[in-house]
Every structure is written in C-alpha cells, then in structure tokens.
Design a protein around this motif. Sequence first.
Motif, short mmCIF file in Angstrom:
data_model
loop_
_atom_site.label_atom_id
_atom_site.label_comp_id
_atom_site.label_asym_id
_atom_site.label_seq_id
_atom_site.Cartn_x
_atom_site.Cartn_y
_atom_site.Cartn_z
N ASP A 24 0.84 -1.20 0.00
CA ASP A 24 0.00 0.00 0.00
C ASP A 24 0.87 1.25 0.00
O ASP A 24 0.58 2.22 -0.71
N TYR A 25 1.94 1.23 0.79
CA TYR A 25 2.84 2.39 0.83
C TYR A 25 3.53 2.58 -0.52
O TYR A 25 3.60 3.70 -1.03
N THR A 67 8.07 8.29 12.84
CA THR A 67 8.91 7.81 13.94
C THR A 67 8.22 8.08 15.27
O THR A 67 8.15 7.22 16.15
N PHE A 68 7.68 9.28 15.41
CA PHE A 68 6.96 9.64 16.63
C PHE A 68 5.72 8.77 16.82
O PHE A 68 5.50 8.21 17.90
N LEU A 69 4.92 8.63 15.78
CA LEU A 69 3.65 7.91 15.91
C LEU A 69 3.82 6.41 16.12
O LEU A 69 2.94 5.77 16.68
N THR A 70 4.93 5.85 15.68
CA THR A 70 5.12 4.40 15.83
C THR A 70 6.13 4.06 16.91
O THR A 70 6.47 2.89 17.09
N GLN A 72 5.99 3.79 20.16
CA GLN A 72 5.59 2.83 21.19
C GLN A 72 5.56 1.40 20.67
O GLN A 72 5.64 0.47 21.44
N SER A 73 5.43 1.26 19.37
CA SER A 73 5.43 -0.10 18.83
C SER A 73 6.86 -0.56 18.54
O SER A 73 7.06 -1.67 18.08
N GLY A 74 7.85 0.29 18.81
CA GLY A 74 9.25 -0.03 18.53
C GLY A 74 9.68 -1.35 19.14
O GLY A 74 9.44 -1.62 20.31
N GLY A 75 10.31 -2.16 18.32
CA GLY A 75 10.82 -3.42 18.81
C GLY A 75 9.79 -4.53 18.81
O GLY A 75 10.11 -5.67 19.12
N TYR A 76 8.57 -4.24 18.48
CA TYR A 76 7.52 -5.25 18.45
C TYR A 76 7.25 -5.66 17.02
O TYR A 76 7.59 -4.96 16.07
N SER A 77 6.59 -6.77 16.86
CA SER A 77 6.34 -7.29 15.51
C SER A 77 5.44 -6.37 14.68
O SER A 77 5.49 -6.42 13.46
N ALA A 82 2.90 -0.79 11.34
CA ALA A 82 2.47 0.53 11.82
C ALA A 82 3.19 1.64 11.07
O ALA A 82 2.58 2.64 10.69
N ARG A 83 4.48 1.47 10.84
CA ARG A 83 5.26 2.49 10.11
C ARG A 83 4.78 2.59 8.66
O ARG A 83 4.58 3.69 8.15
N ALA A 84 4.58 1.46 8.02
CA ALA A 84 4.10 1.48 6.63
C ALA A 84 2.73 2.14 6.53
O ALA A 84 2.46 2.91 5.60
#
Length: 114
Positions: A24-25, A67-70, A72-77, A82-84
């Motif tokens: 999609d991205y 980077t800011f919006l994702t 909290q999901s850092g390091g998770y599957s 979420a970034r895409a």
Amino acid sequence: MKKIVTVLLSLSVILPTVAKAANDYQTSDRKLNETYSALLKKVSPQGGIRLRQAEQAWIAYRDAQCTFLTFQSGGYSAEPQARAQCLTRLTRLQTWLLDEQLHCKEGDIGCGQQ
C-alpha cells in the motif's frame, strides 16, 4: 516446540499484513511521485525551486512524524506494519495536496500562483 509453533503461527498472520501495508505504501508513493512530477512540469522555474524545497521539508516531516507515531510499537512485531501504514496515510495526504495544486483553476487565490 510449542513456543516455536506459536511463533510460526503468529508470523503467518503478521507477515501478510506487513506485506500488504508495504505494498500500500509503495502504491501511494508511486502516485505521489507521479503527481509531484506533473506539478513540477507545470510550475514556473521559481515555483519549481519552492516545490522542491517544500517536498524535501515534507519528507523530513513525514519521517519524523511516523517515527513519533510508531515509537511505542518499537521493537515489536507490529512496528513495520504501523510504520508502513503511517507512511501511507501521510503520503496519500501529500498527494491530495499536490493534486489540488496541479488542478487549480485560474484565479483561485487558495492555490499557489506558481
């Protein structure tokens, strides 16, 4: 063994959704590039300079915002997905804004007079 099966099952669910988000991205980025290129051909040389500057600033904003919006999901599957998804949303919005400029009606003071 049970833990490995659980991981494999979760990957079988996660990977297709990550792949879809990435696709999609890529689709939205391709559309943005087409719209940007068309607008660049339409504007004056001075407008082209301003458009390039604006687009460079927007890319920095987009990356920082995602980077800011994702964070909290850092390091998770779910982080790649979420970034895409974030990149897709912001890219679609930027495409809409550029397309609006591309299809401005003459005399519309809300459009950049480039």
